[in-house]
Design a protein around this motif. Structure first.
Motif, PDB file in Angstrom:
ATOM      1  N   GLY A 116      53.939 -59.510  40.428  1.00 26.18           N
ATOM      2  CA  GLY A 116      53.098 -58.499  39.803  1.00 26.18           C
ATOM      3  C   GLY A 116      51.678 -58.548  40.331  1.00 26.18           C
ATOM      4  N   ILE A 122      44.689 -54.296  40.257  1.00 23.59           N
ATOM      5  CA  ILE A 122      44.864 -53.163  39.357  1.00 23.59           C
ATOM      6  C   ILE A 122      43.620 -52.283  39.361  1.00 23.59           C
ATOM      7  CG2 ILE A 122      45.101 -52.494  36.925  1.00 23.59           C
ATOM      8  CD1 ILE A 122      46.936 -54.917  36.585  1.00 23.59           C
ATOM      9  N   PHE A 128      46.709 -47.818  40.992  1.00 18.85           N
ATOM     10  CA  PHE A 128      47.323 -48.815  40.120  1.00 18.85           C
ATOM     11  C   PHE A 128      46.971 -48.597  38.646  1.00 18.85           C
ATOM     12  CE2 PHE A 128      48.642 -52.827  42.667  1.00 18.85           C
ATOM     13  CZ  PHE A 128      49.444 -52.036  43.467  1.00 18.85           C
ATOM     14  N   GLY A 168      60.975 -48.584  34.488  1.00 14.78           N
ATOM     15  CA  GLY A 168      59.910 -48.537  33.488  1.00 14.78           C
ATOM     16  C   GLY A 168      60.384 -48.827  32.088  1.00 14.78           C
ATOM     17  N   ALA A 210      51.536 -47.188  30.761  1.00 17.00           N
ATOM     18  CA  ALA A 210      51.684 -48.468  31.456  1.00 17.00           C
ATOM     19  C   ALA A 210      53.051 -48.581  32.125  1.00 17.00           C
ATOM     20  CB  ALA A 210      51.468 -49.620  30.475  1.00 17.00           C
ATOM     21  N   ARG A 211      54.094 -48.148  31.433  1.00 22.79           N
ATOM     22  CA  ARG A 211      55.452 -48.281  31.972  1.00 22.79           C
ATOM     23  C   ARG A 211      55.699 -47.359  33.156  1.00 22.79           C
ATOM     24  NH1 ARG A 211      58.006 -48.297  25.892  1.00 22.79           N
ATOM     25  NH2 ARG A 211      57.794 -50.554  25.482  1.00 22.79           N
ATOM     26  N   TYR A 213      53.417 -46.086  35.248  1.00 21.59           N
ATOM     27  CA  TYR A 213      52.639 -46.581  36.388  1.00 21.59           C
ATOM     28  C   TYR A 213      53.277 -47.831  36.981  1.00 21.59           C
ATOM     29  CZ  TYR A 213      48.676 -43.366  36.287  1.00 21.59           C
ATOM     30  OH  TYR A 213      47.879 -42.246  36.394  1.00 21.59           O
ATOM     31  N   MET A 214      53.758 -48.717  36.133  1.00 17.25           N
ATOM     32  CA  MET A 214      54.421 -49.923  36.633  1.00 17.25           C
ATOM     33  C   MET A 214      55.669 -49.562  37.429  1.00 17.25           C
ATOM     34  SD  MET A 214      57.324 -51.932  35.950  1.00 17.25           S
ATOM     35  CE  MET A 214      57.718 -51.790  34.212  1.00 17.25           C
ATOM     36  N   ARG A 217      54.745 -48.256  40.856  1.00 14.42           N
ATOM     37  CA  ARG A 217      54.259 -49.342  41.717  1.00 14.42           C
ATOM     38  C   ARG A 217      55.416 -50.167  42.259  1.00 14.42           C
ATOM     39  NH1 ARG A 217      52.874 -53.501  38.305  1.00 14.42           N
ATOM     40  NH2 ARG A 217      54.657 -54.607  39.210  1.00 14.42           N
ATOM     41  N   VAL A 218      56.381 -50.453  41.412  1.00  8.40           N
ATOM     42  CA  VAL A 218      57.541 -51.251  41.817  1.00  8.40           C
ATOM     43  C   VAL A 218      58.347 -50.527  42.884  1.00  8.40           C
ATOM     44  CG1 VAL A 218      59.768 -52.128  41.006  1.00  8.40           C
ATOM     45  CG2 VAL A 218      57.696 -52.578  39.682  1.00  8.40           C
ATOM     46  N   TRP A 249      56.468 -60.908  34.881  1.00 10.33           N
ATOM     47  CA  TRP A 249      55.629 -60.114  33.990  1.00 10.33           C
ATOM     48  C   TRP A 249      56.380 -58.996  33.285  1.00 10.33           C
ATOM     49  CZ3 TRP A 249      50.638 -61.599  33.076  1.00 10.33           C
ATOM     50  CH2 TRP A 249      50.159 -62.624  33.905  1.00 10.33           C
ATOM     51  N   ASP A 250      57.580 -58.700  33.714  1.00  5.98           N
ATOM     52  CA  ASP A 250      58.371 -57.692  33.018  1.00  5.98           C
ATOM     53  C   ASP A 250      59.833 -58.111  33.052  1.00  5.98           C
ATOM     54  OD1 ASP A 250      59.869 -56.367  35.287  1.00  5.98           O
ATOM     55  OD2 ASP A 250      57.846 -55.877  35.940  1.00  5.98           O
TER      56      ASP A 250
END
Length: 317
Positions: A116, A122, A128, A168, A210-211, A213-214, A217-218, A249-250
């Motif tokens: 992460g 970020i 990010f 996400g 947040a989900r 965007y994450m 990114r992934v 982190w997830d």
């Protein structure tokens, strides 16, 4: 309908010293024996886990510090300019074995990966943060082939829904995917944030931001595939009794790590109700049956650490 959030102009980098989560525990886990050869797969611009290793022992160490982010590598080189024992290399941990062999890091005593982005990434990597207006890039390195804008503007609604739901893990995945397709083209985080806010209409909006965007990114950085490729390489690079330390982190990251460690500890593929005839031997022992989480004191000092989970395993002879 909720009001759009205030978005800041991210024209210049924000100076920030990232404090890694669980750094002391990770360093102690790696330094449990007399070993002195270590690999940090995600060193970051601040080298937090490397600093913890160096400050917790007086013995001479040899450390290979990797990071995919060229900006992080340059910053870390300056920071570690007087530490010749730390070899800093720009590289993707998906190619861990090749990089380690290039710099003669064999039979490592410990390997750590803190998956992460760091907090400074970020804030300073375009795309990010959903709170900073910037182009929808989201690449750790320009060497990646696609940007978040490419994903949002070119993937089908079905594929976007799958990304938002499976990666996400957001309950509004279908609604967000439909809104994205309806508002194409999308070029900036300001546009995307407003689209998500309007589609969510007050339902779990901050978690959804947040989900989504994450998840983007992934996908852009192919993070889950890179983790899958790295894990067996890390095991092969360890010397006898060497340790693996992973911070996730997830749930997607943690699931990959947990499943890999379990397979390596119990590699038998025979039916569970029959005696083992496959001859598969355990390759490691899991030290942490349950992940180590930050304490309340650490979360108070480093709020972003609340999601961190640390797992430790040791290679068997």
């Amino acid at each position: 309908m909720p009001k759009p959030r205030l978005l800041l102009n991210n024209a210049s980098p924000i100076e920030l010293h990232h404090r890694p989560a669980l750094a002391d525990i990770a360093a102690e886990a790696l330094l449990y024996s007399s070993g002195a050869v270590f690999i940090d797969c995600t060193a970051g611009s601040g080298g937090g886990h490397i600093k913890a290793l160096l400050t917790k022992t007086d013995k001479p160490l040899r450390i290979l510090a990797l990071d995919i982010d060229p900006n992080a590598v340059e910053t870390l080189k300056t920071l570690m300019s007087e530490r010749p024992e730390v070899i800093i290399v720009e590289g993707d941990y998906a190619e861990l074995e090749t990089l380690a062999n290039t710099y003669n890091f064999h039979n490592a005593d410990g390997i750590i990966a803190d998956f992460g982005p760091s907090l400074d990434q970020i804030l300073n990597t375009p795309g990010f943060s959903h709170s900073l207006d910037a182009p929808l890039d989201m690449r750790y390195t320009p060497k990646k082939n696609i940007t978040a804008a490419d994903v949002l503007n070119n993937y089908s609604q079905v594929e976007l829904k799958r990304i938002f739901r499976e990666i996400g893990e957001d309950r509004l995945a279908g609604r967000i995917a439909a809104a994205v397709v309806a508002h194409r083209p999308i070029a900036t985080t300001a546009q995307l944030t407003n689209i998500i806010q309007q589609a969510a209409d007050g339902l779990y909006v901050y978690k959804t931001l947040a989900r989504i965007y994450m998840a983007l990114r992934v996908v852009v950085n192919d993070e889950l595939n890179s983790i899958e490729r790295m894990l067996p390489q890390a095991l092969r690079l360890l010397g006898p009794a060497g340790r693996l330390v992973f911070i996730t982190w997830d749930s997607n990251e943690d699931r990959l790590v947990k499943d890999f460690l379990r397979r390596m500890e119990r590699p038998c593929v025979c039916p569970p109700h029959l005696p083992c005839v496959c001859g598969a031997q355990p390759k490691l022992q899991i030290i942490t049956r349950h992940p180590i989480r930050p304490t309340a004191a650490e979360i108070a000092a480093v709020p972003h650490s609340r999601s961190a989970r640390l797992r430790i395993a040791q290679k068997l002879p």
